[in-house]
Structure formats: structure tokens, C-alpha cells
Design a protein around this motif. Structure first.
Motif, PDB file in Angstrom:
ATOM      1  N   LEU A   1      -2.835  -9.802   4.037  1.00  0.00           N
ATOM      2  CA  LEU A   1      -2.377 -10.250   2.764  1.00  0.00           C
ATOM      3  C   LEU A   1      -2.302  -9.009   1.820  1.00  0.00           C
ATOM      4  CD1 LEU A   1      -3.974 -13.638   2.254  1.00  0.00           C
ATOM      5  CD2 LEU A   1      -1.476 -13.515   2.583  1.00  0.00           C
ATOM      6  N   ARG A   2      -3.228  -8.185   1.783  1.00  0.00           N
ATOM      7  CA  ARG A   2      -3.306  -7.040   0.815  1.00  0.00           C
ATOM      8  C   ARG A   2      -2.346  -5.985   1.057  1.00  0.00           C
ATOM      9  NH1 ARG A   2      -4.602  -2.307   3.956  1.00  0.00           N
ATOM     10  NH2 ARG A   2      -6.540  -1.853   3.774  1.00  0.00           N
ATOM     11  N   THR A   3      -2.022  -5.939   2.403  1.00  0.00           N
ATOM     12  CA  THR A   3      -1.249  -4.935   2.779  1.00  0.00           C
ATOM     13  C   THR A   3       0.270  -5.278   2.331  1.00  0.00           C
ATOM     14  OG1 THR A   3      -2.396  -4.340   4.657  1.00  0.00           O
ATOM     15  CG2 THR A   3      -0.397  -3.463   4.760  1.00  0.00           C
TER      16      THR A   3
ATOM     17  N   GLY B   1       5.937  -6.690  14.643  1.00  0.00           N
ATOM     18  CA  GLY B   1       4.482  -7.235  14.934  1.00  0.00           C
ATOM     19  C   GLY B   1       4.120  -8.055  13.949  1.00  0.00           C
ATOM     20  N   HIS B   2       2.766  -8.332  14.126  1.00  0.00           N
ATOM     21  CA  HIS B   2       1.991  -9.253  13.440  1.00  0.00           C
ATOM     22  C   HIS B   2       1.950  -9.143  11.894  1.00  0.00           C
ATOM     23  CE1 HIS B   2      -1.533 -11.690  12.232  1.00  0.00           C
ATOM     24  NE2 HIS B   2      -1.985 -10.625  11.622  1.00  0.00           N
ATOM     25  N   GLN B   3       2.020  -7.862  11.260  1.00  0.00           N
ATOM     26  CA  GLN B   3       2.179  -7.561   9.974  1.00  0.00           C
ATOM     27  C   GLN B   3       3.553  -7.950   9.323  1.00  0.00           C
ATOM     28  OE1 GLN B   3      -0.917  -7.143   8.218  1.00  0.00           O
ATOM     29  NE2 GLN B   3       0.301  -7.097   6.455  1.00  0.00           N
ATOM     30  N   SER B   4       4.429  -7.987  10.061  1.00  0.00           N
ATOM     31  CA  SER B   4       5.874  -7.869   9.511  1.00  0.00           C
ATOM     32  C   SER B   4       6.120  -9.144   8.681  1.00  0.00           C
ATOM     33  CB  SER B   4       7.005  -7.666  10.603  1.00  0.00           C
ATOM     34  OG  SER B   4       6.963  -8.826  11.805  1.00  0.00           O
TER      35      SER B   4
ATOM     36  N   TRP C   1      15.323  -4.459  12.577  1.00  0.00           N
ATOM     37  CA  TRP C   1      15.454  -3.465  13.789  1.00  0.00           C
ATOM     38  C   TRP C   1      13.902  -3.197  14.147  1.00  0.00           C
ATOM     39  CZ3 TRP C   1      12.895   0.739  15.512  1.00  0.00           C
ATOM     40  CH2 TRP C   1      13.400   1.594  16.495  1.00  0.00           C
ATOM     41  N   ASN C   2      13.857  -3.471  15.533  1.00  0.00           N
ATOM     42  CA  ASN C   2      12.496  -3.218  16.256  1.00  0.00           C
ATOM     43  C   ASN C   2      12.666  -2.547  17.628  1.00  0.00           C
ATOM     44  OD1 ASN C   2       9.661  -3.766  15.966  1.00  0.00           O
ATOM     45  ND2 ASN C   2       9.695  -4.945  18.033  1.00  0.00           N
ATOM     46  N   HIS C   3      11.996  -1.873  17.622  1.00  0.00           N
ATOM     47  CA  HIS C   3      11.832  -0.760  18.966  1.00  0.00           C
ATOM     48  C   HIS C   3      11.808  -1.669  20.172  1.00  0.00           C
ATOM     49  CE1 HIS C   3      10.033   2.347  21.259  1.00  0.00           C
ATOM     50  NE2 HIS C   3       8.814   1.433  21.989  1.00  0.00           N
TER      51      HIS C   3
ATOM     52  N   GLY D   1      -1.047  11.640  12.456  1.00  0.00           N
ATOM     53  CA  GLY D   1       0.040  11.750  13.831  1.00  0.00           C
ATOM     54  C   GLY D   1       0.924  10.532  13.617  1.00  0.00           C
ATOM     55  N   LYS D   2       0.577   9.541  12.933  1.00  0.00           N
ATOM     56  CA  LYS D   2       1.702   8.323  12.821  1.00  0.00           C
ATOM     57  C   LYS D   2       2.797   8.814  12.050  1.00  0.00           C
ATOM     58  CE  LYS D   2      -0.103   4.059  13.052  1.00  0.00           C
ATOM     59  NZ  LYS D   2      -1.188   2.844  12.569  1.00  0.00           N
ATOM     60  N   GLN D   3       3.982   7.961  12.388  1.00  0.00           N
ATOM     61  CA  GLN D   3       5.291   8.482  11.359  1.00  0.00           C
ATOM     62  C   GLN D   3       6.213   7.423  11.781  1.00  0.00           C
ATOM     63  OE1 GLN D   3       6.594  12.245  12.614  1.00  0.00           O
ATOM     64  NE2 GLN D   3       7.803  12.802  10.669  1.00  0.00           N
TER      65      GLN D   3
ATOM     66  N   ASP E   1       4.425   5.071  -0.136  1.00  0.00           N
ATOM     67  CA  ASP E   1       3.776   5.428   1.162  1.00  0.00           C
ATOM     68  C   ASP E   1       2.620   4.647   0.862  1.00  0.00           C
ATOM     69  OD1 ASP E   1       2.418   6.704   3.027  1.00  0.00           O
ATOM     70  OD2 ASP E   1       2.326   8.627   2.436  1.00  0.00           O
ATOM     71  N   GLY E   2       2.419   3.332   1.600  1.00  0.00           N
ATOM     72  CA  GLY E   2       1.281   2.786   1.856  1.00  0.00           C
ATOM     73  C   GLY E   2       0.442   2.932   2.585  1.00  0.00           C
ATOM     74  N   THR E   3      -0.850   3.333   2.322  1.00  0.00           N
ATOM     75  CA  THR E   3      -1.811   4.032   3.376  1.00  0.00           C
ATOM     76  C   THR E   3      -2.971   2.892   3.535  1.00  0.00           C
ATOM     77  OG1 THR E   3      -3.110   5.051   1.771  1.00  0.00           O
ATOM     78  CG2 THR E   3      -1.071   6.333   2.716  1.00  0.00           C
TER      79      THR E   3
HETATM   80  P1  NAD Z   1       1.324  -4.990  15.693  1.00  0.00           P
HETATM   81  O1  NAD Z   1       0.755  -4.349  17.088  1.00  0.00           O
HETATM   82  O2  NAD Z   1       1.460  -6.547  15.882  1.00  0.00           O
HETATM   83  O3  NAD Z   1       3.010  -4.625  15.802  1.00  0.00           O
HETATM   84  C1  NAD Z   1       3.439  -3.083  16.314  1.00  0.00           C
HETATM   85  C2  NAD Z   1       4.687  -2.967  15.710  1.00  0.00           C
HETATM   86  O4  NAD Z   1       5.022  -1.454  15.842  1.00  0.00           O
HETATM   87  C3  NAD Z   1       5.736  -3.527  16.532  1.00  0.00           C
HETATM   88  O5  NAD Z   1       6.930  -3.957  15.697  1.00  0.00           O
HETATM   89  C4  NAD Z   1       6.155  -2.576  17.704  1.00  0.00           C
HETATM   90  O6  NAD Z   1       7.223  -2.893  18.226  1.00  0.00           O
HETATM   91  C5  NAD Z   1       6.128  -1.449  16.856  1.00  0.00           C
HETATM   92  N1  NAD Z   1       5.840  -0.026  17.652  1.00  0.00           N
HETATM   93  C6  NAD Z   1       4.973   0.017  18.415  1.00  0.00           C
HETATM   94  N2  NAD Z   1       5.019   1.432  18.946  1.00  0.00           N
HETATM   95  C7  NAD Z   1       6.061   1.796  18.479  1.00  0.00           C
HETATM   96  C8  NAD Z   1       6.823   2.967  18.722  1.00  0.00           C
HETATM   97  N3  NAD Z   1       6.549   4.070  19.586  1.00  0.00           N
HETATM   98  N4  NAD Z   1       8.055   3.328  18.037  1.00  0.00           N
HETATM   99  C9  NAD Z   1       8.490   2.305  17.242  1.00  0.00           C
HETATM  100  N5  NAD Z   1       8.054   1.258  16.987  1.00  0.00           N
HETATM  101  C10 NAD Z   1       6.950   1.013  17.709  1.00  0.00           C
HETATM  102  O7  NAD Z   1       0.839  -4.157  14.525  1.00  0.00           O
HETATM  103  P2  NAD Z   1       1.000  -4.905  13.098  1.00  0.00           P
HETATM  104  O8  NAD Z   1      -0.316  -5.419  12.673  1.00  0.00           O
HETATM  105  O9  NAD Z   1       2.162  -5.543  12.802  1.00  0.00           O
HETATM  106  O10 NAD Z   1       0.760  -3.378  12.339  1.00  0.00           O
HETATM  107  C11 NAD Z   1       1.785  -2.567  12.567  1.00  0.00           C
HETATM  108  C12 NAD Z   1       1.159  -1.242  11.898  1.00  0.00           C
HETATM  109  O11 NAD Z   1       0.886  -1.353  10.723  1.00  0.00           O
HETATM  110  C13 NAD Z   1       0.124  -0.630  12.588  1.00  0.00           C
HETATM  111  O12 NAD Z   1       0.351   0.562  13.273  1.00  0.00           O
HETATM  112  C14 NAD Z   1      -0.983  -0.859  11.652  1.00  0.00           C
HETATM  113  O13 NAD Z   1      -2.103   0.087  11.942  1.00  0.00           O
HETATM  114  C15 NAD Z   1      -0.400  -0.618  10.203  1.00  0.00           C
HETATM  115  N6  NAD Z   1      -1.055  -1.028   9.116  1.00  0.00           N
HETATM  116  C16 NAD Z   1      -1.026  -0.386   7.956  1.00  0.00           C
HETATM  117  C17 NAD Z   1      -1.961  -1.074   7.027  1.00  0.00           C
HETATM  118  C18 NAD Z   1      -1.778  -0.299   5.621  1.00  0.00           C
HETATM  119  O14 NAD Z   1      -2.554  -0.668   4.652  1.00  0.00           O
HETATM  120  N7  NAD Z   1      -0.857   0.826   5.503  1.00  0.00           N
HETATM  121  C19 NAD Z   1      -2.514  -2.195   7.100  1.00  0.00           C
HETATM  122  C20 NAD Z   1      -2.379  -2.951   8.317  1.00  0.00           C
HETATM  123  C21 NAD Z   1      -1.808  -2.504   9.122  1.00  0.00           C
END
Ligand code: NAD
Length: 320
Positions: free
Chosen positions: A109-111, A136-139, A158-160, A225-227, A290-292
Motif C-alpha cells: 500500500l505504501r509503494t 506482478g504482485h505489486q502492479s 505491457w509485461n515481459h 543494478g536494477k533498471q 524515482d520511487g526507491t
Molecule cells: P513480482 O515478482 O510479483 O513481479 C515481478 C514483475 O517484474 C513481473 O511483472 C515480471 O514479469 C517482471 N520482470 C521480472 N524480471 C523481468 C525482466 N528481466 N525484465 C522485465 N520484466 C521482468 O514482484 P512485485 O511484488 O510486483 O514487485 C515488482 C518490483 O518492485 C520488485 O523488483 C520489487 O523489489 C520492487 N518494489 C519496489 C518498491 C519500492 O518502494 N520502490 C516496493 C515494493 C517492491
């Protein structure tokens, strides 16, 4: 101390309450009333787990504490979710523990609230098309919170891995918006607001994809490393963040900063826009948030959830 169990959070904490808590703490961070402590994150060498602490003190909201938790990649084999966390709040006047609050749903919820706050303050006027990158879960949380900010008439995504796209379609249906799966060319050209929430380690959304006035909430990149974005996009955008130091080191901006395309000083805390110290979008075509993810967000939503739970008599009090 109070104990607020994970299974009590759903139905108690609303997206509205999360939005207010996160917006307030971003404002407190920018005025120096709230600060995050250095983050600890360690590979345990056990169960392939990552474990750490994010803490801080918000003297405006009087929230002191930390979130402890991390990522256990094998949890799903036993029916548990892989991200596990608990938020601990302490009395800022005495140091005594005040509460232990389940942190899993609150993290989602906070994200989502953070990207929604950025959309409220930075989206182009009349934004009507929401683009989702990631399914994914967060979407689902991100989409629901964005839709509350209003004005969206349709969602494109769109999703990978296309097999995950039904999650976006189902969430859009739940909030009453039409959904269409598209390629990244169409997503960047048609969306007025884009949320990226993936675990990618290479740029997905490229500079040439993004056409016209656009706000991008880049939420997936929270580790070195993530991008998700082309660094050239950050070079031509106005870049905002929750915390500049994190943005430049572990957030989406890390790559543009390392390449010398932007400097940390070019990144504006979103709190400056919330308080009116910065004009926000102004004449920019592209804005990026840029939400970190910072510990103070966790403390803010945990404190809000605890207040609601105490009002509704569903928090449990124990002596330790
Ligand atoms: P999840 O594992 O449920 O879903 C991952 C998503 O990333 C999916 O859509 C998947 O298809 C995609 N994905 C995975 N590898 C990929 C690749 N190489 N190229 C393109 N897409 C790829 O995870 P989630 O819970 O939905 O979280 C998503 C991301 O958000 C995670 O990396 C998590 O660390 C990050 N996150 C960030 C915050 C924040 O505050 N910024 C908070 C929570 C989660």
C-alpha cells in the motif's frame, strides 16, 4: 505494546489513509522534520534470503521505528509470500516499544501510495490514459491507487511475460476501466502516465518510446543494478524522487548519474513539490518519479494503521 497482526490490515487500512500518510511524510522529509536512517540489507547465506532494516524518525508525525524483513525466494513452496516484513514503532519520548505491525500488505500500500502521490502532483493536465509496465504482485496495488487520483479513462499495459497480463486486465475490470495489452511503442506514445513496477535489470522503456507530455512513476528499481528506464529519458526529463541519496545510488537514477547524464543535484525531492517549494512539472514534457522506497513510508502507514485499529478496538495490547 500494541500488536496489529498482518491479517487485520486488509479492510482496516484504506488507500486513502495510505496516500495521506505517505504525502505527509514526504513533506516532512523535505522540511528536515523527518529523516531516514542508513539502510542495512544483507544476504543471509541461508535459504537464499535477503534480510535488512529500514528505519527513521519523523518528528512531525512522531513516528520512530524500523521495518525489519526482506525476501525469501523459496517461501512460495510452502504457500507463503516471498516478501516478509514487520514494522516496529517506538515511543519517541521514552524509547519504549509501542507496536509491532504486520508489514506485508502495508508495504504494497505504501509503494502504491508513493506513485499515486507523484501522479497527483506531476501528471500532465487532462491525463486520461494510464500505462502499466509490469504485471506482478505489486502492479494491482499501483493501478488501484493511481485510478483513485482520477481522470483515467483506460489502461494499457505491457509485461515481459505475457502470461501475467490477465492480472492487469482483472484489476482494470475491478476498477471499471477498459484494458488493452500493447507493445512498448504504443504504451509510450499513448499513455499520459506510466507506472513501471518490475524486477528488470535492463532498460525496458526507451527514450524514443515516450511521446508527448508524460509522467513516469518508476517504482521497480530499489537495488543496485536494477533498471527499467533508458538513462536518456532521465536526461531529458525533470526527475523527482522520495530521497535523493537513494535515487542516485540504488534507484532508477543510478544509471544516468553513473553515466554522467545527470547529477544528484538535478534530482528534486517530491516533498518540495508537495510543500510548494518547487513548481513540479512546470513546462517539462516528461517528468519521472524515482520511487526507491524509504523506511519513513513504512512507519507512516504503520502509525496510521495503528490509529485506525485502536479506534476500532482491533489492536491487541500485550506487556513485554
Ligand atoms: P513480482 O515478482 O510479483 O513481479 C515481478 C514483475 O517484474 C513481473 O511483472 C515480471 O514479469 C517482471 N520482470 C521480472 N524480471 C523481468 C525482466 N528481466 N525484465 C522485465 N520484466 C521482468 O514482484 P512485485 O511484488 O510486483 O514487485 C515488482 C518490483 O518492485 C520488485 O523488483 C520489487 O523489489 C520492487 N518494489 C519496489 C518498491 C519500492 O518502494 N520502490 C516496493 C515494493 C517492491
Amino acid at each position: 505494546m500494541w500488536v496489529l497482526a498482518e491479517d487485520r490490515i486488509a479492510g482496516l487500512m484504506t488507500p486513502e489513509a495510505a496516500f495521506d500518510a505517505v504525502e505527509n511524510v514526504f513533506a516532512a522529509m523535505t522540511t528536515g522534520k523527518a529523516r531516514n536512517f542508513p539502510v542495512i540489507r544483507e544476504a543471509l547465506g541461508h535459504q537464499d534470503a535477503l534480510y535488512g532494516f529500514k528505519g527513521g524518525f519523523d518528528a512531525a508525525g512522531m513516528a520512530l521505528g524500523l521495518k525489519a524483513g526482506g525476501y525469501w525466494p523459496h517461501n512460495h513452496e510452502s504457500g507463503l509470500i516471498n516478501h516478509q516484513s514487520t514494522i516496529f514503532l517506538f515511543d519517541p519520548d521514552t524509547g519504549r516499544i509501542k507496536a509491532a505491525v504486520g508489514g506485508n500488505l502495508l508495504t504494497a500500500l505504501r509503494t502504491a501510495a508513493a506513485s499515486a502521490v507523484s501522479i497527483r502532483h506531476l501528471a500532465p493536465k487532462g491525463a486520461s490514459v494510464l500505462g502499466m509496465i509490469g504485471a506482478g504482485h505489486q502492479s494491482a496495488f499501483q493501478m488501484r491507487a493511481a485510478a483513485r487520483i482520477g481522470g483515467f479513462q483506460r489502461v494499457i499495459g505491457w509485461n515481459h511475460d505475457p502470461a501475467m497480463l490477465p492480472r492487469l486486465a482483472e484489476t482494470a475490470a475491478e476498477i471499471g476501466l477498459p484494458f488493452e495489452a500493447v507493445d512498448l511503442d504504443r504504451l509510450g506514445a499513448e499513455a499520459d502516465v506510466i507506472i513501471s513496477i518490475t524486477s528488470a535489470f535492463e532498460p525496458l522503456l526507451l527514450d524514443h518510446h515516450v511521446q508527448g507530455p508524460t509522467h513516469i512513476a518508476a517504482m521497480g528499481t530499489d537495488t543496485k543494478g536494477k533498471q527499467e528506464l533508458d538513462p536518456a529519458l532521465l536526461a531529458r526529463a525533470r526527475v523527482f524522487t522520495d530521497e535523493v541519496a537513494q535515487s542516485a545510488s540504488i534507484g532508477e537514477a543510478q544509471h544516468a548519474v553513473a553515466a554522467g547524464l545527470i547529477a544528484a543535484g538535478d534530482i528534486t525531492p517530491i516533498g518540495d513539490v508537495i510543500t510548494g517549494a518547487h513548481e513540479g512539472r512546470g513546462g517539462a514534457e516528461v517528468t519521472i518519479f524515482d520511487g526507491t522506497g524509504v523506511g519513513l513510508q513504512d512507519l507512516a502507514v504503520a502509525a496510521a494503521a495503528l490509529d485506525l485499529a485502536r479506534q476500532q478496538n482491533i489492536a491487541v495490547q500485550v506487556e513485554i
